[in-house]
Design an enzyme around this catalytic site. Structure first.
Site, short mmCIF file in Angstrom:
data_model
loop_
_atom_site.label_atom_id
_atom_site.label_comp_id
_atom_site.label_asym_id
_atom_site.label_seq_id
_atom_site.Cartn_x
_atom_site.Cartn_y
_atom_site.Cartn_z
N ASP A 7 0.78 -1.27 0.03
CA ASP A 7 0.06 -0.04 0.06
C ASP A 7 0.70 1.24 -0.03
O ASP A 7 1.97 1.23 0.45
CB ASP A 7 -0.94 0.14 1.21
CG ASP A 7 -2.13 1.02 1.13
OD1 ASP A 7 -2.12 1.74 0.10
OD2 ASP A 7 -3.00 0.79 1.97
N LYS A 26 -5.77 11.54 10.91
CA LYS A 26 -5.59 10.80 9.82
C LYS A 26 -6.66 11.05 8.56
O LYS A 26 -5.82 11.52 7.61
CB LYS A 26 -5.63 9.32 10.16
CG LYS A 26 -5.13 8.36 8.90
CD LYS A 26 -5.44 7.00 9.03
CE LYS A 26 -5.15 6.28 7.64
NZ LYS A 26 -5.36 4.55 7.92
N ASP A 36 -4.11 2.89 -5.12
CA ASP A 36 -2.60 3.00 -4.93
C ASP A 36 -2.21 1.79 -4.08
O ASP A 36 -0.94 2.00 -3.49
CB ASP A 36 -2.40 4.20 -4.22
CG ASP A 36 -3.21 4.28 -2.87
OD1 ASP A 36 -4.11 3.62 -2.63
OD2 ASP A 36 -2.79 5.07 -1.92
#
Length: 1134
Positions: free
Chosen positions: A865, A934, A1089
């Protein structure tokens, strides 16, 4: 009859020297002597035999039709201009005829006498003429038309492309309407419609060349009148409509000549000459035209009349993509292929899926529902037939758009099947009329596209090519020196004869889809009824509707809603049917997808699939793709093909564990939705009890009822979603299957099947493994262990060696989880991704227990990742060293975590402010962590505002039980400011780049343009954000925000440009990685991604990933973007 009405209109406009007589279905022409070629019979061609017309030797018209005065209509200035123009054209025609060496041949009349000079009109036979005279008349008429084509068209006659684009939506609707009429066999309706629009100048602009081509293609197959009508069509669109014939137009003319017995070669030669004069070629005709049935053979037959040895040249497969990023891909030789492919099987339209049930089967209710569906089906068929009969009688000669052709595409029973299927899928809470209508319209369109391919005889040819293609892919240890797309194109060229695989059917406009779907919904609401006592005989019997059309409010807007009657909902729930019905295009494929050979062909074999998915009705992306050079799209097409060619299987042991929990009471902790029996009870109170409550208590009760209903609705939705996914997985448990891919307008790739794919939840990803297995090798087991630790969410700041060491210390927990997932220590249930963690535990356990772990064949996908991928691209673009270090673009001893770094910086800011006695900073002590910041850090790169960031942090703070709720707003407002300040310090160039992109988009949209750019791989991107407009479709009010004729939405354009540009770079990097991994022989899959591959090839994939990221950002991306924007939007570059 309509064809001759069309001819009549054209002859009126051209002031022809031909008198037309219509008798039954034949038009006969007899050529006059060349000495009277300049004469004309007047404007009205219907001249009786008793009327006199004097014609002088000069050829000018001085006489007039009996009964007309000198100041009549024929002497109008417009007529004079027509005559002057006509004489000029005839003079040019004579000169051209003399130059080409053609002589007029005197023709004898039916009595055998040669026609005398000075005859004012040609003789029209009112009876059947000899066969040779009829053929000669047709040939002569075609010759006259062909000579008209030779006259060059003035530039002012050709429509400006900008003007044509203004009517593009209506032109597309005209195209679809004519196509539907022709497919259903209603040629007269199509002809009337085309003629009515052509006759009126105001409507003529709604026609484009393809509208005429549709009719010319039909006329070309009607041999009895094809010569004259196809010639008319070309002359009509070229001279009167001001449209230049294209390759399809000339293809129809050549097809007509190929179908005509003994067609004179000189006429075919004229068409070929005209193709050359227009700057086209015959080879282009065979490469770009779409052929149906035997059209290609007929065109080739006509050309062989002149050139017996002619064969269309096969376009060589050239790799000339200008992007330097892929220059090595197409020069390498030896692309390894997988040998796991199964034999091709063309799938049926519908799948029947077994549903796992543990409840008792209510057979009687199920039989009752089946019987009731038969009644509804019969009722809908009858209602549809009656409605069509009314439409046919009332709109036979009406030139406006009608739904009638779209209701004649299939048998009435098939429409009824579609409606019954939609009823079975209707949720108990109902569905928006807009969504339900769109679903019905799309189903009809997809079925129509498949039927058209069958009618065009394309299915058999596709099956032959596909069999050979899969045979090549399935050969053991076969190394091909061409990509799958190239191999497909080679096979297609090999099977060149017959129909084209690429259909030319037009996607229906949004309004057509919704109008048709709304009509079908109305039929269902009006005609589907049931007895009120069907479940309880104690009720009074009366006929009640099954569906109700209601209205509700969403975001202060009134929305139409279709809600099922509670009786229907109860029947469907009690029946507990054991099958779910899906359309084939929402299911994984049981055979490899068709490679994307062009922007219009790929993925599914029969179901039409768009390369670039968009909102229904938005077509600006298709237009952009059509403008691209074919070779420039090859890297994008090949990467999508590579992603779709990955074969999958079901992890059966794990699926059984999930189903056992699903059939029980579910588990919200493990993301397995519980059944409705576990839902909270909805409070119910009678009026007497409510009378004793205060206003505050009543308000509280009302809130409790609303919350309980909301919770029940959410639980039902989640339960059904899980049921769909698990049912499909269970149905595929013994199969090898594939996910065809396409992309959005930014280039981000997605699997086409929507319900079940590897982009889904933790449950869905966990049950998917690669069909192809590879030995773990020396380092594969270590990568499995590291991957397991990553799935737990622990050790994020540890090095890879530290994570591997941690995994070795918990091997007992790992093996216990694999052996006793539901009855053991249940260590796996505390992971961030519990089901994927359990699947990895099982794989590690099986590998360790194998005789040689290095030789263990693993099908398990290992993920790599990205570290806040958007910030990685911004750091690379801005060359920010500090920011690049925090997102792992710079070498470090241990992996960096940007979220933790930001949280640490924000904590530092808090400590400083707390020392200054700032109350909110003091309250936040001990509550600032990675989880709180986050989401905001991750979405800043995608354009989140301070307001949006505050809401995100507010939500995280509310999840903390012991945080004082009265300080949530102040704390979230404070923290979002500190997060933005921290990011600005870490990523100095990021905000500058974002500001430049935002300001550029604002100026572009203010000037009335949408923002466009081209990715480093050559993919054109356009932002489809326009000011909304309201459109009324059968009393359905729609908010259309993608209409390219509307001005751009400045706010959306400027806010979306930075994140969309980064998304396009992200997709470019993924596509480059996919191409080079394929070249290296790796199995590669991506979730944006996050890249997946086998454990043994993780190191190779990581190397390719880094190399392509460096190669991408070694390009002058921002400079090239600046140059593109200046060139496109600035008339005078600064």
């Amino acid at each position: 009859p309509v064809l001759f009405a069309v001819l009549e209109a054209r002859i009126q406009q051209l002031q022809s020297d031909v008198v037309l007589d219509v008798q039954h279905s034949k038009v006969q022409f007899v050529k006059a002597h060349k000495s009277e070629r300049g004469a004309s019979s007047g404007r009205n061609p219907k001249i009786n035999s008793g009327e006199r017309t004097e014609v002088p030797t000069s050829g000018k018209i001085v006489g007039k039709v009996a009964g007309q005065t000198g100041k009549g209509k024929d002497d109008s200035p417009s007529k004079s201009r027509w005559l002057k123009k006509l004489n000029e054209e005839k003079t040019k025609t004579k000169k051209l005829k003399k130059k080409l060496g053609f002589e007029d041949i005197p023709v004898k009349s039916k009595k055998g006498q040669q026609m005398l000079p000075g005859t004012s009109h040609k003789i029209i036979s009112t009876k059947a003429a000899e066969a040779d005279a009829l053929e000669l008349a047709k040939v002569e008429e075609l010759e006259r038309k062909l000579k008209q084509w030779a006259v060059s068209v003035s530039p002012e006659h050709v429509k400006d492309n900008g003007e044509a684009r203004a009517y593009e939506d209506v032109q597309r609707r005209v195209h679809c309407y004519l196509e539907a009429c022709v497919f259903s066999g209603d040629i007269d309706r199509a002809g009337h419609f085309l003629l009515s629009h052509h006759r009126r100048v105001s409507r003529r602009k709604l026609l484009n060349i393809e509208s005429y081509n549709i009719m010319m293609r039909v006329w070309a197959k009607m041999v009895s009148s094809a010569f004259t009508v196809v010639a008319f069509g070309l002359a009509l669109c070229k001279h009167s409509a001001g449209l230049k014939p294209n390759l399809s137009s000339y293809c129809a003319a050549l097809e007509c000549m190929g179908r005509t017995p003994n067609c004179p070669p000189r006429f075919i030669n004229r068409v070929l000459q005209q193709i050359q004069w227009d700057g086209l070629s015959v080879d282009e005709l065979f490469r770009h035209c779409v052929f149906r049935q035997d059209e290609r053979d007929m065109v080739l037959k006509a050309i062989h009349t002149l050139k017996p040895d002619f064969q269309p040249s096969i376009k060589p497969i050239l790799h000339t993509c200008s992007s330097p990023l892929v220059k090595d891909i197409y020069t390498e030789v030896g692309h390894p292929t997988s040998n796991e492919y199964s034999r091709p099987i063309l799938q049926s339209v519908l799948w029947r899926l077994d549903r796992n049930e543990t409840e008792s089967h209510a057979t009687s209710i199920r039989d009752l529902l089946a019987e009731q569906r038969k009644v509804w089906h019969k009722t809908l068929v009858k209602a549809l037939r009656e409605s069509k009969a009314i439409m046919a009688s009332s709109t036979q000669k009406v030139v406006r758009f009608s739904l009638y052709p779209y209701l004649c595409l299939m048998d009435e029973k098939e429409y009824a099947d579609i409606m019954i299927q939609s009823l079975a899928n209707l949720p108990p809470s109902g569905e928006s009329l807009h969504i339900l209508a769109k679903q019905l319209g799309v189903r009809v369109h997809n079925k129509f596209c498949i039927l058209m391919k069958e009618q065009n005889q394309m299915v058999d040819k596709l099956n032959n090519i596909y069999n050979e293609y899969v045979e090549l892919l399935s050969k053991d240890n076969k190394v091909l020196n061409v990509l799958p797309r190239e191999q497909w194109q080679t096979l297609e060229a090999k099977h060149m004869s017959g129909p084209s695989l690429l259909g030319d059917e037009c996607h229906w406009p949004h309004a057509v889809v919704l109008e048709l779907g709304t009509y079908l919904v109305d039929l269902m609401v009006k005609h589907m009824k049931v007895n009120s006592d069907i479940l309880n005989s104690a009720y009074n019997r009366k006929i009640i509707p099954v569906l109700y059309h209601m209205y509700t409010f969403r975001s202060n807007r009134q929305v139409g809603f279709i809600k099922p009657h509670p009786i229907l909902t109860q029947i469907q729930q009690d029946a507990m049917e054991t099958t779910l019905t899906f359309d084939s295009y929402v299911m994984p494929m049981l055979c490899p997808p068709v490679p994307w050979a062009s922007a219009k062909f790929g993925a599914y074999l029969l179901t039409p699939t768009k390369l670039m998915r968009a909102v229904l009705g938005a077509n600006q992306h298709e237009i952009q793709l059509e403008k691209c050079q074919e070779e420039e799209l090859h890297p994008v097409l090949d990467s999508l093909t590579q992603l779709g060619n990955t074969a999958w299987r079901i992890n059966q042991p794990l699926l059984d564990v999930i189903i056992s929990i699903f059939n029980g009471k579910g588990s919200e902790k493990l993301d397995v939705p519980p059944p409705l029996s576990e839902a909270p009870r909805i409070p119910r109170y009678n009026q007497q009890e409510l009378a004793t409550y205060t206003s505050a208590e009543k308000a509280q009760l009302k809130r409790e009822v609303i919350n309980a209903k909301k919770k029940c609705g959410e639980m039902h939705s989640l339960r059904m979603d899980a049921l769909y996914k698990l049912s499909i997985a269970n149905h595929m448990r013994d199969e090898v299957f594939w996910f065809p891919h396409n992309m959005d307008f930014r280039g981000r790739t997605y699997p086409c099947p929507p319900y079940f794919n590897h982009l889904g939840s933790d449950v869905t990803r966990a049950v998917l493994v690669f069909a192809e297995g590879k030995a773990l090798g020396p380092g594969g087991l270590d990568w499995l262990k590291i991957h397991l630790v990553n799935l737990t969410g622990l050790k994020k700041r540890s090095s890879l060696a530290g994570r591997l060491e941690y995994a070795n210390t918990i091997m007992d927990d790992i093996m216990d989880s694999a052996d006793n997932p539901l009855n053991g220590k249940k260590w796996w249930q505390n992971a961030d991704e519990p089901w994927q963690a359990l699947a990895c535990c099982m794989e590690i356990t099986n590998a360790i227990r194998s005789p040689d772990p290095t030789q263990f064949i693993s099908h398990f996908p290992v993920h790599q990742d990205g570290s806040c991928n958007g910030l990685q691209h911004y750091a690379a673009l801005g060359r920010d060293v500090i920011g690049a270090t925090s997102v792992n673009l710079m070498p470090c001893d241990v992996p960096q975590d940007v979220y933790s770094v930001v949280a640490q910086q924000v904590e530092g800011f808090r400590v400083r402010d707390a020392e200054k006695a700032l109350k909110v900073a003091q309250v936040l002590e001990g509550f600032i962590n990675r989880k709180v910041v986050k989401q905001t850090v991750m979405t800043v790169v995608y354009g989140v505002t301070r307001y949006g960031g505050r809401l995100q942090i507010e939500k995280r703070l509310k999840e903390i039980d012991n945080f004082p709720k009265e300080y949530v707003w102040d704390a979230s407002h404070y923290l979002v400011q500190q997060v933005f300040t921290s990011l600005k310090e870490m990523f100095t160039g990021t905000r500058e780049i974002q500001d430049w992109l935002t300001e550029s988009a604002r100026l572009i949209s203010k000037s009335g343009h949408t923002v466009e750019w081209v990715t480093p791989l050559g993919l054109p991107v356009i932002q489809p954000y326009h000011r909304p407009r309201t459109q009324l479709v059968r009393d359905l009010s729609l908010q259309i925000s993608h209409d390219s004729k509307q001005r751009p939405d400045t706010v959306k354009q400027k806010n979306a440009f930075p994140p969309n540009f980064i998304h396009s770079l992200d997709s470019t990097h993924m596509m480059l990685t996919a191409l080079y991994c394929y070249s290296a022989g790796l199995t590669f899959v991506s979730v944006h991604d996050c890249f997946w591959t086998h454990a043994i090839t993780v190191d190779t994939m990581n190397k390719v990933c880094r190399e392509q990221f460096v190669a991408l950002h070694s390009q002058p991306i921002l400079q090239e973007l600046s140059n593109f924007l200046l060139q496109k939007y600035c008339s005078v570059p600064p």
